[in-house]
Design an enzyme around this catalytic site. Sequence first.
Site, mmCIF file in Angstrom:
data_model
loop_
_atom_site.group_PDB
_atom_site.id
_atom_site.type_symbol
_atom_site.label_atom_id
_atom_site.label_comp_id
_atom_site.label_asym_id
_atom_site.label_seq_id
_atom_site.Cartn_x
_atom_site.Cartn_y
_atom_site.Cartn_z
ATOM 1 N N GLY A 1 0.835 -1.203 0.000
ATOM 2 C CA GLY A 1 0.000 0.000 0.000
ATOM 3 C C GLY A 1 0.873 1.258 0.000
ATOM 4 N N HIS A 2 1.856 1.285 0.914
ATOM 5 C CA HIS A 2 2.765 2.446 0.963
ATOM 6 C C HIS A 2 3.514 2.583 -0.360
ATOM 7 C CE1 HIS A 2 2.744 1.264 5.380
ATOM 8 N NE2 HIS A 2 2.401 2.530 5.437
ATOM 9 N N GLN B 1 -0.779 10.291 18.157
ATOM 10 C CA GLN B 1 -2.002 9.716 17.608
ATOM 11 C C GLN B 1 -2.311 8.340 18.189
ATOM 12 O OE1 GLN B 1 -0.325 9.864 13.446
ATOM 13 N NE2 GLN B 1 -1.468 7.966 13.214
ATOM 14 N N GLY C 1 -3.575 7.049 1.608
ATOM 15 C CA GLY C 1 -4.389 5.902 1.208
ATOM 16 C C GLY C 1 -5.840 6.081 1.633
ATOM 17 N N SER D 1 -2.221 -3.540 5.726
ATOM 18 C CA SER D 1 -2.046 -2.699 6.909
ATOM 19 C C SER D 1 -0.830 -3.200 7.661
ATOM 20 C CB SER D 1 -3.290 -2.817 7.806
ATOM 21 O OG SER D 1 -2.990 -2.365 9.110
ATOM 22 N N SER D 2 -0.092 -2.295 8.253
ATOM 23 C CA SER D 2 1.063 -2.722 9.052
ATOM 24 C C SER D 2 0.587 -3.569 10.225
ATOM 25 C CB SER D 2 1.826 -1.502 9.567
ATOM 26 O OG SER D 2 2.122 -0.659 8.485
ATOM 27 N N ARG D 3 -0.661 -3.368 10.644
ATOM 28 C CA ARG D 3 -1.178 -4.107 11.802
ATOM 29 C C ARG D 3 -1.582 -5.537 11.454
ATOM 30 N NH1 ARG D 3 -3.093 1.393 13.335
ATOM 31 N NH2 ARG D 3 -1.985 1.873 15.268
HETATM 32 O O1 PAF Z 1 -1.630 7.007 7.904
HETATM 33 C C1 PAF Z 1 -0.580 7.111 8.571
HETATM 34 O O2 PAF Z 1 0.366 6.345 8.405
HETATM 35 C C2 PAF Z 1 -0.472 8.190 9.621
HETATM 36 O O3 PAF Z 1 -1.682 8.399 10.264
HETATM 37 C C3 PAF Z 1 0.089 9.529 9.072
HETATM 38 C C4 PAF Z 1 -0.810 10.132 8.026
HETATM 39 C C5 PAF Z 1 1.473 9.279 8.484
HETATM 40 C C6 PAF Z 1 0.230 10.545 10.209
HETATM 41 O O4 PAF Z 1 1.067 10.080 11.216
#
Ligand code: PAF
Length: 261
Positions: free
Chosen positions: A15-16, A40, A126, A164-166
């Site tokens: 995804g990244h 966050q 994303g 997802s990384s998770r």
């Molecule tokens: O989506 C993410 O990986 C994070 O929430 C972001 C946008 C890099 C902010 O830390």
Amino acid sequence: LTTALVPTMGAFHRGHLSLMKWARDNSRRVIVSLFVNPTQFGPGEDLAAYPRAFERDARLAEEHGADALFAPRPEDMYSEDHATWVEVPKLTRALCARSRPGHFRGVATIVTKLLILACPNIAVFGEKDWQQLAVIRRLVVDLNLPVKIVGRPTVREDDGLAMSSRNAYLSEDERKQAPNIYAGLRELNKWRKAGEKSAQTLVQRLEEHYRRTMPSGEIDYIQIVHPRTLEPLSTVVGPALAAAAVRFGKARLIDNLLLEA
Ligand code: PAF
């Protein structure tokens, strides 16, 4: 000269990499930021456990076209007496905000700081984190930040599970169940196309579907909202987004689907 910023928290998956590729194909200069943003994450969340793989990420970013990798330390981004926050309350009442109080304040603040530091013309995110994208689109307009926000489609595993990384937290059995998050959203879209307009009925049917297909999953929420305002809908007639969050142990997975009118 266009500069694109791809903000990330690392632990790169396809995804990244697709966001980086889009940035590479659509701008002259690509900056990738890698910062596991502490503000966050809530108190009981996975900040310490969040997967970190700096060397691998740096190599992948370079291979996928990044000209620069910006990887600050927490103390570079937040001084001890940090006291300024960016909040978008109107968009952070529903969906993920309910079980992650303060999360979007952290996201909005760090993204604003990254946009100010990197001065990109474009920033790429994303669509899996739909609410995050809506919050960022809103704050950029409201704060007159001179940047274009681009949302890119969710990249999925072959069985439909959103990258997802998770996902790395899932056991083998949970991994087998997890694709039903997206499969269920697609079912909901079918029920909707077959004529069901009541959001409550659609959500209830999806809840039953999830309980049957994901016995190890705990539903955090299923909601149908307006895609831009994120206001909950009672009748699904115009533009609508179905979004869900399901927990498997410490993995809280989210996904969404735009419902066809
Ligand atoms: O989506 C993410 O990986 C994070 O929430 C972001 C946008 C890099 C902010 O830390």
